[in-house]
Design a protein around this motif. Structure first.
Motif, short mmCIF file in Angstrom:
data_model
loop_
_atom_site.label_atom_id
_atom_site.label_comp_id
_atom_site.label_asym_id
_atom_site.label_seq_id
_atom_site.Cartn_x
_atom_site.Cartn_y
_atom_site.Cartn_z
N LEU A 183 0.85 -1.19 0.00
CA LEU A 183 0.00 0.00 0.00
C LEU A 183 0.88 1.23 0.00
O LEU A 183 1.75 1.39 0.86
CB LEU A 183 -0.91 0.00 1.23
N LEU A 184 0.67 2.14 -0.95
CA LEU A 184 1.50 3.33 -1.13
C LEU A 184 0.65 4.58 -1.07
O LEU A 184 -0.57 4.54 -1.24
CB LEU A 184 2.24 3.27 -2.47
N GLY A 185 1.29 5.73 -0.84
CA GLY A 185 0.59 7.01 -0.82
C GLY A 185 0.32 7.48 0.59
O GLY A 185 0.35 6.70 1.55
N ASP A 186 0.02 8.78 0.72
CA ASP A 186 -0.24 9.36 2.05
C ASP A 186 -1.42 8.69 2.74
O ASP A 186 -1.43 8.54 3.96
CB ASP A 186 -0.50 10.86 1.91
N LYS A 187 -2.42 8.32 1.98
CA LYS A 187 -3.61 7.65 2.53
C LYS A 187 -3.70 6.21 2.04
O LYS A 187 -4.77 5.62 2.07
CB LYS A 187 -4.87 8.43 2.14
N PHE A 188 -2.56 5.67 1.59
CA PHE A 188 -2.49 4.28 1.12
C PHE A 188 -3.50 4.01 0.00
O PHE A 188 -4.09 2.94 -0.08
CB PHE A 188 -2.71 3.31 2.29
N GLU A 189 -3.68 5.05 -0.84
CA GLU A 189 -4.67 4.93 -1.91
C GLU A 189 -4.18 4.09 -3.08
O GLU A 189 -4.99 3.60 -3.88
CB GLU A 189 -5.07 6.32 -2.40
N ASN A 190 -2.86 3.91 -3.20
CA ASN A 190 -2.29 3.10 -4.28
C ASN A 190 -1.91 1.74 -3.74
O ASN A 190 -1.18 1.63 -2.76
CB ASN A 190 -1.06 3.79 -4.88
N GLN B 177 -7.73 12.27 14.04
CA GLN B 177 -8.77 11.55 14.79
C GLN B 177 -9.88 11.05 13.87
O GLN B 177 -11.04 10.93 14.27
CB GLN B 177 -9.38 12.46 15.88
N MET B 178 -9.52 10.76 12.63
CA MET B 178 -10.49 10.29 11.65
C MET B 178 -10.20 8.84 11.26
O MET B 178 -9.06 8.37 11.31
CB MET B 178 -10.43 11.17 10.39
N ILE B 179 -11.26 8.13 10.87
CA ILE B 179 -11.16 6.77 10.37
C ILE B 179 -11.20 6.81 8.85
O ILE B 179 -12.08 7.44 8.26
CB ILE B 179 -12.30 5.89 10.92
N VAL B 180 -10.23 6.15 8.21
CA VAL B 180 -10.10 6.17 6.75
C VAL B 180 -10.22 4.75 6.23
O VAL B 180 -9.53 3.84 6.72
CB VAL B 180 -8.74 6.78 6.32
N LYS B 181 -11.06 4.54 5.22
CA LYS B 181 -11.20 3.23 4.59
C LYS B 181 -10.01 2.97 3.67
O LYS B 181 -9.50 3.86 3.02
CB LYS B 181 -12.49 3.15 3.79
N LEU B 182 -9.58 1.69 3.60
CA LEU B 182 -8.47 1.31 2.75
C LEU B 182 -8.91 0.65 1.45
O LEU B 182 -8.09 0.37 0.59
CB LEU B 182 -7.53 0.36 3.50
N GLY B 183 -10.20 0.39 1.33
CA GLY B 183 -10.69 -0.22 0.10
C GLY B 183 -10.53 -1.73 0.05
O GLY B 183 -10.56 -2.32 -1.03
N PHE B 184 -10.33 -2.35 1.20
CA PHE B 184 -10.22 -3.80 1.28
C PHE B 184 -11.28 -4.32 2.23
O PHE B 184 -11.68 -3.65 3.18
CB PHE B 184 -8.86 -4.24 1.83
#
Length: 279
Positions: free
Chosen positions: A4-11, A258-265
């Motif tokens: 997983l790459l990118g600031d928000k692991f978007e790649n 303090q936010m929850i971010v989805k990884l797409g998995f």
């Protein structure tokens, strides 16, 4: 396996991974992450260890140590024979790994009183700046004295141990050692101890100011209750807490926002998911 790459692991990119343990899926990635681009894979039942470079896709089988070589297979298969990994690190002064040397393809025996690592293999070992760290329960004082939690630090250059006690008071919120999940990590250049209290669905984060000093543990965060957590699965290089939600979604909690971010998995049918750092 994915990177997983990118600031928000978007790649995300799927790795070309062929199982080197003859299709035996009962293996793990040891430690907090890679050491100079190399990961340590270990197969628990057969006590086999392999160095893996995901960039070059090369594997290197580590030969059995002197201990493994004279123990009969029947003993290895029994519950009486237990082998634990304590650390995986790199000594810049010799430009090699220890205590197994890649350059000479050989083992070296150390006659030391080594504090044992916990049975937990995931998240309780860490390497940073030439020092291997692991969590341990060590007996202090006279025989039959209670075991106290501690952090063991092994300096690869001079092969010296330092032990840092950890608060074990149930009422002390500084360190929650008796938690359902514990993870060592590097946070802003310091050793950090993350723990998840399943009953209250809270995360506790503390950092270590000075190795060897019990009073050096500093409480950094208590993350508010997150009732959506089913199981934590790792810590990122910026202190992100990765976990699986109850809806099977893989997400991260950002300590800064303090936010929850989805990884797409979403978790597959096979439940073994883990996040490690690769550099």
């Amino acid at each position: 396996m994915y990177i997983l790459l990118g600031d928000k692991f978007e790649n995300k990119r799927q790795l070309n991974f062929s199982n080197p343990f003859e299709d035996d899926e009962n293996f793990q990635i040891f430690g907090f992450g890679s050491i100079i681009g190399t990961l340590m894979l270990h197969q628990c039942c057969q006590n086999e260890h392999i160095l893996w470079d995901p960039t070059t896709e090369k594997f290197g089988l580590i030969p059995p140590s002197t201990v493994d070589s004279y123990v009969p297979d029947v003993a290895k298969a029994s519950s009486d024979f237990v082998s634990y990994l304590h650390g995986f690190g790199y000594d810049c002064t010799t430009n090699d790994y220890k205590i197994y040397s890649v350059r000479s393809n050989s083992w070296r025996k150390l006659d030391v009183d080594m504090p044992p690592s916990l049975k937990w293999s995931e998240g309780t070992h860490l390497y940073m700046d030439g020092v291997c760290h692991w969590l341990c329960k060590k007996s202090y004082g006279k025989h039959n004295s209670p075991f106290q939690p501690c952090l063991v630090s092994f300096y690869l250059s001079n092969e010296v141990f330092l032990v840092t006690p950890i608060h074990s008071d149930e009422d002390d919120d500084c360190i929650k050692f008796k938690a359902s999940w514990i993870n060592l990590a590097v946070l802003n250049g310091s050793i950090a101890l993350f723990s998840h209290i399943e009953e209250t669905t809270t995360f506790h984060v503390s950092i270590l100011d000075e190795i060897g000093m019990k009073e050096s543990w500093i409480k950094l965060f208590i993350v508010r209750p997150l009732p959506c957590v089913e199981r934590p699965m790792g810590v990122g290089k910026k202190g992100e807490i990765f976990f699986i939600r109850k809806d099977e979604e893989l997400v991260l909690f950002d300590l800064g926002t303090q936010m929850i971010v989805k990884l797409g998995f979403k978790r597959d049918i096979y439940p073994d998911c883990r996040i490690i750092i690769y550099k």
